[in-house]
Scaffold this motif. Structure first.
Motif, PDB file in Angstrom:
ATOM      1  N   VAL A 223      45.385   7.161  27.701  1.00  0.00           N
ATOM      2  CA  VAL A 223      44.211   6.387  28.112  1.00  0.00           C
ATOM      3  C   VAL A 223      43.966   6.573  29.603  1.00  0.00           C
ATOM      4  O   VAL A 223      44.905   6.506  30.404  1.00  0.00           O
ATOM      5  CB  VAL A 223      44.396   4.889  27.787  1.00  0.00           C
ATOM      6  CG1 VAL A 223      43.203   4.073  28.305  1.00  0.00           C
ATOM      7  CG2 VAL A 223      44.577   4.678  26.294  1.00  0.00           C
ATOM      8  N   VAL A 224      42.719   6.802  29.960  1.00  0.00           N
ATOM      9  CA  VAL A 224      42.342   6.892  31.374  1.00  0.00           C
ATOM     10  C   VAL A 224      41.343   5.780  31.690  1.00  0.00           C
ATOM     11  O   VAL A 224      40.492   5.436  30.871  1.00  0.00           O
ATOM     12  CB  VAL A 224      41.719   8.262  31.718  1.00  0.00           C
ATOM     13  CG1 VAL A 224      42.764   9.347  31.693  1.00  0.00           C
ATOM     14  CG2 VAL A 224      40.564   8.585  30.793  1.00  0.00           C
ATOM     15  N   GLN A 225      41.508   5.230  32.888  1.00  0.00           N
ATOM     16  CA  GLN A 225      40.574   4.206  33.369  1.00  0.00           C
ATOM     17  C   GLN A 225      39.380   4.916  33.995  1.00  0.00           C
ATOM     18  O   GLN A 225      39.538   5.749  34.876  1.00  0.00           O
ATOM     19  CB  GLN A 225      41.253   3.309  34.400  1.00  0.00           C
ATOM     20  CG  GLN A 225      42.544   2.656  33.918  1.00  0.00           C
ATOM     21  CD  GLN A 225      42.277   1.545  32.930  1.00  0.00           C
ATOM     22  OE1 GLN A 225      41.225   0.911  32.943  1.00  0.00           O
ATOM     23  NE2 GLN A 225      43.252   1.305  32.056  1.00  0.00           N
ATOM     24  N   ILE A 226      38.200   4.565  33.551  1.00  0.00           N
ATOM     25  CA  ILE A 226      36.980   5.189  34.055  1.00  0.00           C
ATOM     26  C   ILE A 226      36.192   4.172  34.884  1.00  0.00           C
ATOM     27  O   ILE A 226      35.871   3.087  34.402  1.00  0.00           O
ATOM     28  CB  ILE A 226      36.086   5.700  32.913  1.00  0.00           C
ATOM     29  CG1 ILE A 226      36.858   6.667  32.017  1.00  0.00           C
ATOM     30  CG2 ILE A 226      34.822   6.342  33.471  1.00  0.00           C
ATOM     31  CD1 ILE A 226      37.307   7.926  32.707  1.00  0.00           C
ATOM     32  N   LEU A 227      35.898   4.536  36.117  1.00  0.00           N
ATOM     33  CA  LEU A 227      35.027   3.729  36.969  1.00  0.00           C
ATOM     34  C   LEU A 227      33.954   4.666  37.514  1.00  0.00           C
ATOM     35  O   LEU A 227      34.149   5.346  38.521  1.00  0.00           O
ATOM     36  CB  LEU A 227      35.830   3.088  38.102  1.00  0.00           C
ATOM     37  CG  LEU A 227      35.043   2.172  39.049  1.00  0.00           C
ATOM     38  CD1 LEU A 227      34.444   0.997  38.285  1.00  0.00           C
ATOM     39  CD2 LEU A 227      35.938   1.665  40.174  1.00  0.00           C
ATOM     40  N   TYR A 228      32.831   4.713  36.812  1.00  0.00           N
ATOM     41  CA  TYR A 228      31.758   5.639  37.146  1.00  0.00           C
ATOM     42  C   TYR A 228      30.827   4.981  38.163  1.00  0.00           C
ATOM     43  O   TYR A 228      30.120   4.012  37.848  1.00  0.00           O
ATOM     44  CB  TYR A 228      31.001   6.026  35.880  1.00  0.00           C
ATOM     45  CG  TYR A 228      29.949   7.087  36.078  1.00  0.00           C
ATOM     46  CD1 TYR A 228      30.280   8.330  36.604  1.00  0.00           C
ATOM     47  CD2 TYR A 228      28.619   6.844  35.711  1.00  0.00           C
ATOM     48  CE1 TYR A 228      29.318   9.304  36.771  1.00  0.00           C
ATOM     49  CE2 TYR A 228      27.646   7.818  35.874  1.00  0.00           C
ATOM     50  CZ  TYR A 228      28.011   9.047  36.416  1.00  0.00           C
ATOM     51  OH  TYR A 228      27.050  10.032  36.590  1.00  0.00           O
ATOM     52  N   PRO A 229      30.785   5.494  39.407  1.00  0.00           N
ATOM     53  CA  PRO A 229      30.047   4.814  40.477  1.00  0.00           C
ATOM     54  C   PRO A 229      28.553   5.123  40.492  1.00  0.00           C
ATOM     55  O   PRO A 229      28.112   6.142  41.048  1.00  0.00           O
ATOM     56  CB  PRO A 229      30.726   5.352  41.745  1.00  0.00           C
ATOM     57  CG  PRO A 229      31.187   6.724  41.362  1.00  0.00           C
ATOM     58  CD  PRO A 229      31.508   6.678  39.892  1.00  0.00           C
ATOM     59  N   ILE A 230      27.778   4.266  39.890  1.00  0.00           N
ATOM     60  CA  ILE A 230      26.326   4.396  39.942  1.00  0.00           C
ATOM     61  C   ILE A 230      25.717   3.040  40.296  1.00  0.00           C
ATOM     62  O   ILE A 230      26.340   1.994  40.096  1.00  0.00           O
ATOM     63  CB  ILE A 230      25.738   4.890  38.596  1.00  0.00           C
ATOM     64  CG1 ILE A 230      26.104   3.913  37.462  1.00  0.00           C
ATOM     65  CG2 ILE A 230      26.183   6.300  38.278  1.00  0.00           C
ATOM     66  CD1 ILE A 230      25.380   4.229  36.164  1.00  0.00           C
ATOM     67  N   ASP A 231      24.500   3.098  40.825  1.00  0.00           N
ATOM     68  CA  ASP A 231      23.764   1.872  41.159  1.00  0.00           C
ATOM     69  C   ASP A 231      22.821   1.518  40.014  1.00  0.00           C
ATOM     70  O   ASP A 231      22.324   2.392  39.291  1.00  0.00           O
ATOM     71  CB  ASP A 231      22.952   2.086  42.442  1.00  0.00           C
ATOM     72  CG  ASP A 231      23.851   2.270  43.651  1.00  0.00           C
ATOM     73  OD1 ASP A 231      24.937   1.637  43.657  1.00  0.00           O
ATOM     74  OD2 ASP A 231      23.482   3.031  44.569  1.00  0.00           O
ATOM     75  N   PRO A 232      22.532   0.240  39.813  1.00  0.00           N
ATOM     76  CA  PRO A 232      23.007  -0.891  40.638  1.00  0.00           C
ATOM     77  C   PRO A 232      24.371  -1.425  40.188  1.00  0.00           C
ATOM     78  O   PRO A 232      24.976  -2.240  40.864  1.00  0.00           O
ATOM     79  CB  PRO A 232      21.936  -1.946  40.399  1.00  0.00           C
ATOM     80  CG  PRO A 232      21.474  -1.686  38.999  1.00  0.00           C
ATOM     81  CD  PRO A 232      21.557  -0.196  38.794  1.00  0.00           C
ATOM     82  N   LYS A 233      24.859  -0.927  39.042  1.00  0.00           N
ATOM     83  CA  LYS A 233      26.105  -1.451  38.496  1.00  0.00           C
ATOM     84  C   LYS A 233      26.972  -0.288  38.020  1.00  0.00           C
ATOM     85  O   LYS A 233      26.555   0.502  37.174  1.00  0.00           O
ATOM     86  CB  LYS A 233      25.793  -2.394  37.329  1.00  0.00           C
ATOM     87  CG  LYS A 233      27.019  -2.946  36.627  1.00  0.00           C
ATOM     88  CD  LYS A 233      26.583  -3.778  35.407  1.00  0.00           C
ATOM     89  CE  LYS A 233      27.789  -4.189  34.583  1.00  0.00           C
ATOM     90  NZ  LYS A 233      27.386  -4.911  33.353  1.00  0.00           N
ATOM     91  N   PRO A 234      28.200  -0.164  38.538  1.00  0.00           N
ATOM     92  CA  PRO A 234      29.078   0.916  38.085  1.00  0.00           C
ATOM     93  C   PRO A 234      29.527   0.701  36.639  1.00  0.00           C
ATOM     94  O   PRO A 234      29.553  -0.430  36.149  1.00  0.00           O
ATOM     95  CB  PRO A 234      30.262   0.839  39.057  1.00  0.00           C
ATOM     96  CG  PRO A 234      30.258  -0.562  39.546  1.00  0.00           C
ATOM     97  CD  PRO A 234      28.831  -0.999  39.578  1.00  0.00           C
ATOM     98  N   VAL A 235      29.895   1.796  35.984  1.00  0.00           N
ATOM     99  CA  VAL A 235      30.363   1.723  34.596  1.00  0.00           C
ATOM    100  C   VAL A 235      31.890   1.703  34.599  1.00  0.00           C
ATOM    101  O   VAL A 235      32.529   2.620  35.123  1.00  0.00           O
ATOM    102  CB  VAL A 235      29.856   2.921  33.769  1.00  0.00           C
ATOM    103  CG1 VAL A 235      30.406   2.852  32.342  1.00  0.00           C
ATOM    104  CG2 VAL A 235      28.333   2.955  33.770  1.00  0.00           C
ATOM    105  N   PHE A 236      32.440   0.661  34.014  1.00  0.00           N
ATOM    106  CA  PHE A 236      33.890   0.567  33.913  1.00  0.00           C
ATOM    107  C   PHE A 236      34.272   0.552  32.437  1.00  0.00           C
ATOM    108  O   PHE A 236      33.772  -0.250  31.652  1.00  0.00           O
ATOM    109  CB  PHE A 236      34.411  -0.704  34.588  1.00  0.00           C
ATOM    110  CG  PHE A 236      35.892  -0.901  34.406  1.00  0.00           C
ATOM    111  CD1 PHE A 236      36.805  -0.132  35.106  1.00  0.00           C
ATOM    112  CD2 PHE A 236      36.365  -1.823  33.486  1.00  0.00           C
ATOM    113  CE1 PHE A 236      38.163  -0.291  34.926  1.00  0.00           C
ATOM    114  CE2 PHE A 236      37.719  -1.994  33.292  1.00  0.00           C
ATOM    115  CZ  PHE A 236      38.624  -1.226  34.004  1.00  0.00           C
ATOM    116  N   CYS A 237      35.211   1.443  32.052  1.00  0.00           N
ATOM    117  CA  CYS A 237      35.638   1.508  30.657  1.00  0.00           C
ATOM    118  C   CYS A 237      36.957   2.270  30.564  1.00  0.00           C
ATOM    119  O   CYS A 237      37.447   2.818  31.564  1.00  0.00           O
ATOM    120  CB  CYS A 237      34.572   2.185  29.788  1.00  0.00           C
ATOM    121  SG  CYS A 237      34.121   3.843  30.358  1.00  0.00           S
TER     122      CYS A 237
END
Length: 374
Positions: A255-269
């Motif tokens: 499992v990898v933690q994903i924190l995709y940095p986009i505006d206005p809200k980043p994607v965390f999954c």
């Protein structure tokens, strides 16, 4: 007669010379006259208006002072004698606790007499080399009839002939990556604990210390001079431990933690490269409006890169473990095999919340579970 010399003269009425000191010794000294006494006292005061009281009054004053000194003393106040390891739990730094939550940890007078007893003869830690670190567990507990979220202090004891680790892990759900840093980079280190009865001892005597605590020299007053990212690192710290003998028995995470940095809200999954299919996984995020449709391909590339990094880290960890096992001495191997973790919770008292129903063997993601909860 030469000029400038004086002639010695005698006077018939001159008083006789004083007898030798031996002869004066036994003669009573003449008492001064009243006038002489008054003149002496006046000279002492320097002011005629400040004449001393007569000698009988002076004596009376002296008697009054003696009477004051001889008053019966008040009953001595006794304080309970401090236990030798009473402040041990307070000396251990609560790693990973938010700075503004520290006051909540110490708002109660927690009792860790169970930790103290463990070092006594017959206890779990008696006559053993022990390394201690602290942490806190926020739990909803009852105190004086009311439920309240409380920062419960916990002390973990590691029985080992050498420090279990000289590193600190920094990881949280808010952080994209995990860092393993030297303790000293975060101003932490293992230091000898000095029991109360030995606080005055010379430093040389502490070389035989059997109790070491994880200490931090960073002071709260200095936080205002640090960048926010640096301050947050302290709050995400976890005591790090690497057990090479058990690594083969543990399945490495896919499992990898994903924190995709986009505006206005980043994607965390979280993405599991063995169970999740990337195309379907991405379409579902778009369907749930967690990811904009125009970000589909960039997001997939981002996840693929994170998966490559995770697989590489797993591969390097396996290789490092094999090398460590090959180079490990028999003494070190035996030490790892006999290493034990004990987790201490505070003892229940009328002045503190009862934590007996919220105890857990889990320490953290590196240490896993304790061998025993006390």
């Amino acid at each position: 007669m030469r000029k400038g010399t004086k002639r010695k003269t005698t006077h018939k009425d001159a008083p006789p010379e004083k007898p030798p000191a031996e002869e004066q010794k036994n003669e009573p000294s003449p008492s001064p006259s009243r006038a002489d006494e008054d003149n002496y006292l006046q000279d002492r005061t320097g002011d005629a208006e400040h004449q001393p009281e007569p000698s009988n009054k002076v004596a009376a004053k002296g008697r009054r002072k003696r009477a004051k000194v001889s008053k019966p003393e008040t009953e001595a106040e006794y304080f309970p004698e401090k236990r030798n390891l009473e402040d041990l739990w307070q000396q251990v730094f609560p790693v990973g606790t938010e700075w503004d939550q520290l006051d909540m940890v110490y708002q109660y007078k927690w009792n860790f007499s169970n930790l103290e007893d463990a070092f006594e003869e017959g206890g779990e830690l008696f006559n053993k080399k022990v390394y201690l670190f602290g942490c806190t567990e926020p739990q909803l507990v009852s105190f004086q009839g009311q439920g309240k979220v409380t920062m419960i202090p916990v002390v973990v004891a590691v029985v080992s002939p050498f420090p279990p680790s000289d590193k600190i892990g920094i990881k949280s759900v808010q952080r994209e990556t995990e860092e393993i840093l030297p303790m000293k980079q975060m101003k932490m280190d293992w230091v000898p604990y000095i029991p109360l009865e030995k606080r005055e001892s010379q430093v040389e005597r502490l070389k035989k210390s059997q109790i070491f605590i994880l200490s931090c020299t960073q002071r709260r007053a200095g936080l205002k001079h640090l960048k926010l990212e640096r301050v947050k690192k302290f709050e995400y710290c976890l005591p790090y431990f690497y057990q090479p003998l058990q690594e083969d028995e543990l399945e490495q995470s896919t499992v990898v933690q994903i924190l995709y940095p986009i505006d206005p809200k980043p994607v965390f999954c979280e993405f599991d490269w063995e169970l999740d299919e990337l195309e379907e996984f991405t379409d579902k995020l778009i369907e749930e409006e967690e990811l904009p449709a125009d970000q589909k391909e960039p997001f997939k590339d981002f996840v693929k890169e994170k998966v490559r990094e995770a697989k590489k880290a797993n591969r390097e960890a396996r290789e490092a473990r094999k090398k460590a096992l090959t180079e490990m001495s028999e003494e070190t191997r035996t030490a790892f095999e006999n290493m034990r973790f004990y987790k201490f919770y505070p003892v229940s008292t009328p002045d503190t919340p009862d934590v007996s129903n919220v105890k857990s063997p889990f320490i953290n993601r590196y240490y896993g579970k304790a061998h025993r909860i006390i």
